[in-house]
Design an enzyme around this catalytic site. Structure first.
Site, mmCIF file in Angstrom:
data_model
loop_
_atom_site.group_PDB
_atom_site.id
_atom_site.type_symbol
_atom_site.label_atom_id
_atom_site.label_comp_id
_atom_site.label_asym_id
_atom_site.label_seq_id
_atom_site.Cartn_x
_atom_site.Cartn_y
_atom_site.Cartn_z
ATOM 1 N N GLU A 217 0.827 -1.197 0.000
ATOM 2 C CA GLU A 217 0.000 0.000 0.000
ATOM 3 C C GLU A 217 0.861 1.246 0.000
ATOM 4 O OE1 GLU A 217 -2.159 -0.778 3.595
ATOM 5 O OE2 GLU A 217 -0.686 0.409 4.693
ATOM 6 N N CYS B 206 -1.767 2.486 9.022
ATOM 7 C CA CYS B 206 -0.727 1.573 8.574
ATOM 8 C C CYS B 206 -1.249 0.138 8.432
ATOM 9 C CB CYS B 206 0.376 1.641 9.621
ATOM 10 S SG CYS B 206 1.726 0.517 9.435
HETATM 11 N N1 SAH Z 1 8.345 0.142 10.272
HETATM 12 C C1 SAH Z 1 8.575 1.531 10.393
HETATM 13 C C2 SAH Z 1 7.824 2.368 9.386
HETATM 14 C C3 SAH Z 1 6.409 2.017 9.040
HETATM 15 S S1 SAH Z 1 5.147 2.282 10.223
HETATM 16 C C4 SAH Z 1 8.271 2.001 11.790
HETATM 17 O O1 SAH Z 1 7.687 1.255 12.548
HETATM 18 O O2 SAH Z 1 8.666 3.113 12.118
HETATM 19 C C5 SAH Z 1 4.834 4.013 10.233
HETATM 20 C C6 SAH Z 1 4.367 4.535 11.577
HETATM 21 O O3 SAH Z 1 3.023 4.130 11.868
HETATM 22 C C7 SAH Z 1 5.225 4.039 12.726
HETATM 23 O O4 SAH Z 1 5.522 5.074 13.619
HETATM 24 C C8 SAH Z 1 4.314 3.029 13.341
HETATM 25 O O5 SAH Z 1 4.698 2.741 14.644
HETATM 26 C C9 SAH Z 1 2.981 3.691 13.197
HETATM 27 N N2 SAH Z 1 1.799 2.820 13.414
HETATM 28 C C10 SAH Z 1 1.681 1.508 13.199
HETATM 29 N N3 SAH Z 1 0.439 1.080 13.543
HETATM 30 C C11 SAH Z 1 -0.229 2.169 13.987
HETATM 31 C C12 SAH Z 1 -1.537 2.394 14.478
HETATM 32 N N4 SAH Z 1 -2.403 1.395 14.593
HETATM 33 N N5 SAH Z 1 -1.879 3.637 14.845
HETATM 34 C C13 SAH Z 1 -0.996 4.658 14.732
HETATM 35 N N6 SAH Z 1 0.240 4.518 14.273
HETATM 36 C C14 SAH Z 1 0.639 3.289 13.903
HETATM 37 FE FE1 SF4 Z 2 6.653 -3.198 11.177
HETATM 38 FE FE2 SF4 Z 2 6.247 -2.380 13.687
HETATM 39 FE FE3 SF4 Z 2 6.660 -0.577 11.738
HETATM 40 FE FE4 SF4 Z 2 4.369 -2.007 11.825
HETATM 41 S S1 SF4 Z 2 5.090 -0.495 13.321
HETATM 42 S S2 SF4 Z 2 5.595 -1.604 10.022
HETATM 43 S S3 SF4 Z 2 5.136 -3.994 12.594
HETATM 44 S S4 SF4 Z 2 8.106 -2.123 12.504
#
Ligand code: SAH
Ligand code: SF4
Length: 342
Positions: free
Chosen positions: A91, A333
């Site tokens: 996505e 995400c």
């Molecule tokens: N893997 C990387 C980048 C992708 S996630 C990381 O974790 O930083 C991008 C952002 O969305 C990250 O800060 C992640 O922690 C956040 N994220 C994931 N699930 C989420 C949710 N349910 N609500 C809010 N932020 C979320």
């Molecule tokens: Fe992967 Fe965690 Fe980032 Fe989600 S928040 S994309 S599981 S590292």
């Protein structure tokens, strides 16, 4: 079968062409066709001799991501489910702003191996790494769909970018290249869950890319529960690597902190965060948790968010509350890919 052209970095492709006896200006021409003009067949590369185009066609498969699904939010953001040549989907989100900027939220992997408990992407595990050109393709698709240039990139879609470090850097260099997508390094933000080796390496890169770290808890026992893969990336060592990052680069980074009711939003969590941030060149981004079906976590209340904001500000720690966009199109995400998988 020939290997996709988009699986190579600029440097690798230059070396391969050199070995094949092709002059270096041809590499530049081909890269411009692929990444500046978004062409996806060799026949369209009109300034390349026909025999060379045929030769390239045999040697390197030319691929392009296609749109599987496209959702438009009332706030103007668009979410895409993109399919690569082998059927793998990721996505991508396009976020236009009133001042003419167009930000793309890009995936670095299909799925993610980290398994953070609040994240829908993490729930389904890793499918595979994305190739450099597949990371860049996401920008090309969004650019084409909006009909305007991408000005900003956040690597905050699916995947952990530092778990796919070399391909990520190769992609960032294509985005940043003045003759290709020409996006300023400072306008490209990489978000990591906190892989220390990646942060150390990133600190040594010559470009001024921006760094964001998903902290989500400044107490080890809380972080261990919600981000299990980070148990061997301790908070103390993470902090040290970030101190090194800002002294080596002179740059500020941000901490992402999604407030989850009863999980990481107690007063002792706030105290721990304040202590953690003291004397760091950081910025705290408080994020309203996106609720995901089947997950027990709830977002913290507005009063808690306000209280955290005020307390951090009072301590002199730069802080902001991130606005959630595209909630009506599964903005969070991992949610779209998840919804389709059923
Ligand atoms: N893997 C990387 C980048 C992708 S996630 C990381 O974790 O930083 C991008 C952002 O969305 C990250 O800060 C992640 O922690 C956040 N994220 C994931 N699930 C989420 C949710 N349910 N609500 C809010 N932020 C979320
Ligand atoms: Fe992967 Fe965690 Fe980032 Fe989600 S928040 S994309 S599981 S590292």
């Amino acid at each position: 079968m020939s290997k996709p052209l988009k699986s190579y970095s600029i440097e690798e492709l230059s070396n391969l062409f050199k070995e094949a006896g092709l002059p270096s200006f041809r590499v530049n021409q081909i890269l411009e066709w692929v990444y500046a003009k978004g062409v996806n067949t060799y026949e369209d590369m009109t300034n390349i001799p026909k025999t060379m185009r045929e030769q390239l066609g045999f040697a390197y498969l030319l691929t392009m991501a296609t749109i599987d699904e496209r959702l438009v939010s009332v706030d103007g953001s668009r979410k895409y489910l993109l399919r690569f040549h082998d059927g793998v989907v990721v996505e991508t989100v396009g976020l236009p702003s009133k001042d003419g900027r167009l930000t793309v939220c890009c995936s670095s992997q299909a799925g993610c191996a980290m398994g953070c408990s609040f994240c829908a992407t993490g729930r389904n595990g890793l499918v595979r790494d994305l190739a450099p050109g597949e990371i860049v393709d996401q920008l090309l698709v969004v650019q084409d769909d909006f009909g305007t240039r991408v000005t900003n990139v956040v690597i905050m879609g699916q995947g952990e970018p530092f778990a796919n470090y070399d391909n990520l850097l190769a992609a960032l260099r294509i985005m940043n290249h003045p003759k290709l997508l020409n996006i300023g390094a400072r306008h490209i933000t990489v978000s990591t869950c906190g892989l220390i080796a990646g942060i150390e390496k990133f600190a040594g890169e010559p470009e001024q890319f921006t760094l964001a770290v998903s902290l989500h808890a400044a107490r080890q026992e809380v972080r261990d529960t919600i981000m299990p893969a980070m148990q061997n990336q301790r908070l103390g060592a993470l902090r040290q690597s970030l101190e090194h990052y800002s002294s080596a680069t002179g740059r500020r980074y941000s901490f992402e902190y999604a407030l989850m009711k009863g999980v990481n939003d107690a007063e002792e969590d706030l105290d721990a965060l304040i202590t953690y941030c003291r004397r760091l060149l950081c910025h705290v981004n408080l994020i309203p948790l996106n609720e995901i079906e089947g997950m027990p976590m709830l977002p913290s209340g507005q009063e808690t968010t306000r209280m955290w904001f005020d307390a951090l500000e009072e301590e002199g720690i730069p802080v902001s509350v991130r606005r959630s966009r595209g909630a009506d199109i599964f903005g969070a995400c991992g949610q779209l890919a998840n919804a389709r998988r059923g």
